[in-house]
Design a protein around this motif. Structure first.
Motif, mmCIF file in Angstrom:
data_model
loop_
_atom_site.group_PDB
_atom_site.id
_atom_site.type_symbol
_atom_site.label_atom_id
_atom_site.label_comp_id
_atom_site.label_asym_id
_atom_site.label_seq_id
_atom_site.Cartn_x
_atom_site.Cartn_y
_atom_site.Cartn_z
ATOM 1 N N ASP A 112 20.731 -15.177 -16.016
ATOM 2 C CA ASP A 112 22.152 -14.830 -16.460
ATOM 3 C C ASP A 112 21.636 -13.521 -16.692
ATOM 4 O OD1 ASP A 112 20.496 -15.302 -18.770
ATOM 5 O OD2 ASP A 112 21.839 -16.304 -20.133
ATOM 6 N N ASP A 113 21.111 -12.283 -15.973
ATOM 7 C CA ASP A 113 21.201 -11.318 -16.730
ATOM 8 C C ASP A 113 20.434 -10.108 -15.142
ATOM 9 O OD1 ASP A 113 17.860 -12.684 -15.633
ATOM 10 O OD2 ASP A 113 16.977 -11.819 -17.923
ATOM 11 N N LEU A 114 19.798 -9.832 -15.818
ATOM 12 C CA LEU A 114 19.949 -9.092 -14.114
ATOM 13 C C LEU A 114 18.688 -8.184 -14.014
ATOM 14 C CD1 LEU A 114 21.441 -4.836 -13.496
ATOM 15 C CD2 LEU A 114 18.746 -5.529 -13.078
ATOM 16 N N THR A 115 18.719 -8.714 -12.738
ATOM 17 C CA THR A 115 16.778 -9.120 -12.239
ATOM 18 C C THR A 115 16.299 -8.374 -11.084
ATOM 19 O OG1 THR A 115 17.044 -11.477 -12.798
ATOM 20 C CG2 THR A 115 15.305 -10.824 -11.251
ATOM 21 N N VAL A 116 15.677 -7.759 -11.005
ATOM 22 C CA VAL A 116 14.821 -6.482 -9.415
ATOM 23 C C VAL A 116 14.035 -7.633 -8.915
ATOM 24 C CG1 VAL A 116 14.007 -4.285 -9.260
ATOM 25 C CG2 VAL A 116 15.809 -4.843 -11.203
ATOM 26 N N TYR A 117 14.332 -7.320 -7.600
ATOM 27 C CA TYR A 117 13.704 -8.446 -6.579
ATOM 28 C C TYR A 117 12.965 -6.902 -5.572
ATOM 29 C CZ TYR A 117 15.273 -12.410 -8.314
ATOM 30 O OH TYR A 117 16.153 -13.480 -8.761
ATOM 31 N N ASN A 118 11.658 -6.699 -5.829
ATOM 32 C CA ASN A 118 10.660 -6.814 -4.153
ATOM 33 C C ASN A 118 10.920 -7.100 -3.652
ATOM 34 O OD1 ASN A 118 11.043 -3.866 -6.353
ATOM 35 N ND2 ASN A 118 8.826 -4.117 -6.764
ATOM 36 N N GLN A 119 11.850 -6.781 -2.712
ATOM 37 C CA GLN A 119 12.170 -8.134 -0.991
ATOM 38 C C GLN A 119 11.006 -7.220 0.204
ATOM 39 O OE1 GLN A 119 16.135 -9.741 0.738
ATOM 40 N NE2 GLN A 119 15.812 -8.146 1.180
ATOM 41 N N VAL A 120 9.717 -6.905 -0.581
ATOM 42 C CA VAL A 120 8.537 -6.535 0.183
ATOM 43 C C VAL A 120 7.655 -7.840 0.489
ATOM 44 C CG1 VAL A 120 7.366 -5.494 -1.162
ATOM 45 C CG2 VAL A 120 6.963 -4.643 1.073
ATOM 46 N N THR A 121 7.597 -7.948 1.923
ATOM 47 C CA THR A 121 5.588 -8.892 1.870
ATOM 48 C C THR A 121 4.356 -7.693 2.241
ATOM 49 O OG1 THR A 121 6.370 -8.878 4.268
ATOM 50 C CG2 THR A 121 7.170 -10.373 2.989
ATOM 51 N N ARG A 122 4.680 -6.846 2.394
ATOM 52 C CA ARG A 122 3.175 -6.254 2.544
ATOM 53 C C ARG A 122 4.229 -4.618 2.214
ATOM 54 N NH1 ARG A 122 -0.371 -5.835 6.764
ATOM 55 N NH2 ARG A 122 0.325 -6.379 8.622
ATOM 56 N N PRO A 123 2.823 -3.707 2.528
ATOM 57 C CA PRO A 123 2.636 -2.168 2.536
ATOM 58 C C PRO A 123 2.082 -2.194 3.713
ATOM 59 C CG PRO A 123 1.792 -2.436 1.050
ATOM 60 C CD PRO A 123 1.739 -3.729 1.552
ATOM 61 N N ILE A 124 2.544 -1.406 5.523
ATOM 62 C CA ILE A 124 2.005 -1.438 6.417
ATOM 63 C C ILE A 124 1.598 0.524 6.824
ATOM 64 C CG2 ILE A 124 1.681 -2.266 9.108
ATOM 65 C CD1 ILE A 124 3.965 -4.260 8.142
ATOM 66 N N ALA A 125 0.614 0.687 7.152
ATOM 67 C CA ALA A 125 0.185 1.836 7.500
ATOM 68 C C ALA A 125 1.186 2.372 9.154
ATOM 69 C CB ALA A 125 -1.132 2.270 7.936
ATOM 70 N N ILE A 126 1.676 3.162 9.411
ATOM 71 C CA ILE A 126 1.790 3.829 10.381
ATOM 72 C C ILE A 126 1.381 4.006 11.722
ATOM 73 C CG2 ILE A 126 3.754 5.769 11.868
ATOM 74 C CD1 ILE A 126 4.997 4.587 8.863
ATOM 75 N N VAL A 127 -0.015 3.959 11.863
ATOM 76 C CA VAL A 127 -0.912 3.592 12.382
ATOM 77 C C VAL A 127 -1.102 2.070 12.436
ATOM 78 C CG1 VAL A 127 -3.423 3.553 11.429
ATOM 79 C CG2 VAL A 127 -3.418 4.257 13.553
ATOM 80 N N GLU A 128 -1.194 1.425 12.091
ATOM 81 C CA GLU A 128 -0.947 0.392 12.571
ATOM 82 C C GLU A 128 0.307 -0.681 12.648
ATOM 83 O OE1 GLU A 128 -1.184 -4.461 9.841
ATOM 84 O OE2 GLU A 128 -1.365 -2.568 8.234
ATOM 85 N N ILE A 129 1.916 0.231 12.631
ATOM 86 C CA ILE A 129 2.936 -0.283 13.028
ATOM 87 C C ILE A 129 2.479 -0.174 15.020
ATOM 88 C CG2 ILE A 129 5.105 0.440 13.360
ATOM 89 C CD1 ILE A 129 4.832 0.513 10.495
ATOM 90 N N ALA A 130 1.851 1.120 15.328
ATOM 91 C CA ALA A 130 1.594 1.805 16.603
ATOM 92 C C ALA A 130 0.669 0.592 17.200
ATOM 93 C CB ALA A 130 1.089 3.310 16.663
ATOM 94 N N GLU A 131 -0.614 0.212 16.478
ATOM 95 C CA GLU A 131 -1.678 -0.505 17.221
ATOM 96 C C GLU A 131 -0.970 -2.115 17.627
ATOM 97 O OE1 GLU A 131 -4.811 0.777 14.670
ATOM 98 O OE2 GLU A 131 -5.327 2.130 15.459
ATOM 99 N N THR A 132 -0.222 -2.741 16.296
ATOM 100 C CA THR A 132 0.061 -3.815 16.972
ATOM 101 C C THR A 132 1.297 -4.034 17.867
ATOM 102 O OG1 THR A 132 -0.087 -4.332 14.218
ATOM 103 C CG2 THR A 132 1.591 -5.739 15.510
ATOM 104 N N ILE A 133 1.880 -2.926 17.686
ATOM 105 C CA ILE A 133 2.898 -2.597 19.364
ATOM 106 C C ILE A 133 2.108 -2.545 20.436
ATOM 107 C CG2 ILE A 133 5.062 -1.889 20.172
ATOM 108 C CD1 ILE A 133 5.508 -0.921 17.091
ATOM 109 N N GLN A 134 1.547 -1.884 20.186
ATOM 110 C CA GLN A 134 0.861 -1.983 21.373
ATOM 111 C C GLN A 134 0.022 -2.838 22.086
ATOM 112 O OE1 GLN A 134 -3.283 0.555 20.879
ATOM 113 N NE2 GLN A 134 -3.216 1.530 22.326
ATOM 114 N N GLU A 135 -0.530 -3.408 21.030
ATOM 115 C CA GLU A 135 -1.396 -4.870 21.372
ATOM 116 C C GLU A 135 -0.598 -5.730 21.951
ATOM 117 O OE1 GLU A 135 -3.749 -8.763 18.944
ATOM 118 O OE2 GLU A 135 -4.556 -6.487 18.924
ATOM 119 N N ALA A 136 1.414 -5.878 21.039
ATOM 120 C CA ALA A 136 2.131 -6.929 21.430
ATOM 121 C C ALA A 136 2.274 -6.725 23.220
ATOM 122 C CB ALA A 136 2.831 -7.330 20.626
ATOM 123 N N ALA A 137 2.519 -5.048 23.365
ATOM 124 C CA ALA A 137 3.148 -5.053 24.683
ATOM 125 C C ALA A 137 1.982 -5.302 25.649
ATOM 126 C CB ALA A 137 3.255 -3.686 24.902
#
Length: 393
Positions: free
Chosen positions: A290-315
């Motif tokens: 019944d109060d004000l609650t803050v949620y950090n709606q995040v599962t994990r931080p990801i490095a930009i280079v990891e994003i690129a490499e993950t897409i490279q693999e999926a592609a």
């Protein structure tokens, strides 16, 4: 009684409304003025996934999922008279407020867009909060998707909403200071402050859901029929970095990582974001905070280079030969930033992560390869300057 989902025609809003409607007999009302479709068209882009009209979406929801409780109210939340009528007619038990101009780059184009973004976003939130007070609806659970962008990128771990300040030997809990980096992100900083004030003055139960960069094309409900698909933006203004990289891959361009690319950003899948919002909306009034609650709606931080490499693999699964290249970073940022962020409260809300980044990117590429012609026809809207120069040669 009903549950309102504002911005219910949008990327997160539509699948959230759909999920809520499949889990309750309560009336679920989509509220939207369809401005997002116009903003994207204004910058010369489009959704990669064809978006059905709202009438077609509602018909499909009834036919496929039996959602006879899902309906639409069209209107502008910056208009006080519209908000007053909306609240009086529908008497919501919960409001999931996802309506906003959500693009930092769009808000930075010029003063006109900055003014529009701040007026549109903050006026809508103020109208809803004051409307609940003035119509004696302060038991309504107000749930807003703000953004992890309100935190900026400090060098220390980010708590879930609050911080401890110490001065002259005394300590107290205080709201985390707003460190927003765009005119858009600042609207969410102001919204967070206004929600805190509304809770203090009106005693409205509020969930400030600080949503991370959201990726993905599908949720459990949208997979069932093409008419139920949510939008997918891939342009510079409205497409997040992972989606722009995926568009580059589909269009046959290398993925351009700024600098080292080790700077990490907070991410959450569309599936997990929708799940969190739906669970909050459907909480039993006797069980929710019944109060004000803050949620950090995040599962994990990801490095930009990891994003690129993950897409490279999926592609590779789609016979796309994708290179990852590093280019000079035009931004003034720490290229090794860790972005540590607490998310215990949010993870307890959803129980467990429902979709990981690799699966999400595989989903994105599966979708985008279906609409490759749309991607290539708008490549000038997402290619970075380094690739535009190559494309013109």
């Amino acid at each position: 009684m009903s549950i309102l989902v504002t911005g219910g025609d949008g990327y997160i809003g539509w699948p959230t409304a759909l999920r809520i409607a499949t889990r309750t007999d309560e009336r679920v009302v989509v509220v939207d003025n369809f401005a997002r479709r116009g903003w994207v068209e204004e910058v010369g882009s489009t959704s990669a996934v064809p978006i059905a009209s709202i009438d077609e979406r509602l018909d499909a929801a009834r036919e496929v999922h039996g959602c006879s409780n899902l309906s639409l109210v069209e209107g502008d939340l910056t208009e006080r008279s519209f908000v007053d009528q909306l609240l009086q007619v529908h008497e919501p038990s919960a409001i999931v407020h996802t309506a906003a101009q959500p693009s930092a780059p769009y808000s930075q184009i010029n003063g006109e867009r900055a003014n529009y973004t701040q007026h549109n976003n903050m006026q809508a939130t103020r109208n809803l909060l004051w409307g609940l007070e003035e119509h004696d609806m302060t038991d309504t659970h107000f749930i807003e998707t703000t953004t992890t962008g309100v935190y900026g990128a400090p060098e220390f771990p980010i708590p879930e909403g609050g911080a401890v300040m110490e001065h002259d030997g005394e300590r107290d809990d205080v709201p985390f200071p707003a460190m927003a980096g765009s005119w858009y992100h600042l609207t969410k900083s102001h919204d967070a402050a206004n929600m805190r004030l509304a809770h203090k003055q009106f005693d409205i139960p509020i969930s400030d859901v600080r949503t991370a960069i959201t990726y993905g094309t599908e949720t459990e409900e949208t997979r069932a029929d093409d008419r139920l698909k949510t939008r997918f933006d891939f342009d510079y203004y409205f497409g997040v970095v992972a989606h722009r990289f995926a568009a580059q891959a589909v269009a046959g361009y290398p993925l351009t990582v700024y600098g080292k690319g080790e700077q990490r950003k907070p991410f959450v899948s569309l599936e997990d974001a929708v799940e969190g919002l739906a669970r909050l909306a459907l909480q039993d009034p006797d069980e929710r905070p019944d109060d004000l609650t803050v949620y950090n709606q995040v599962t994990r931080p990801i490095a930009i280079v990891e994003i690129a490499e993950t897409i490279q693999e999926a592609a590779a699964a789609h016979d796309l030969d994708v290179d990852v290249t590093h280019v000079e970073n035009p931004r003034d940022e720490d290229e090794e930033h860790e972005m540590e962020m607490a998310n215990d409260r949010y993870m307890a809300l959803i129980d467990e992560q429902r979709a990981d980044f690799a699966d999400g990117m595989a989903d994105v590429l599966e979708t985008l390869t279906r609409y490759q012609d749309t991607i290539t026809a708008h490549e000038d809207r997402f290619l970075p300057d380094a690739l535009k120069d190559d494309a013109e040669e």
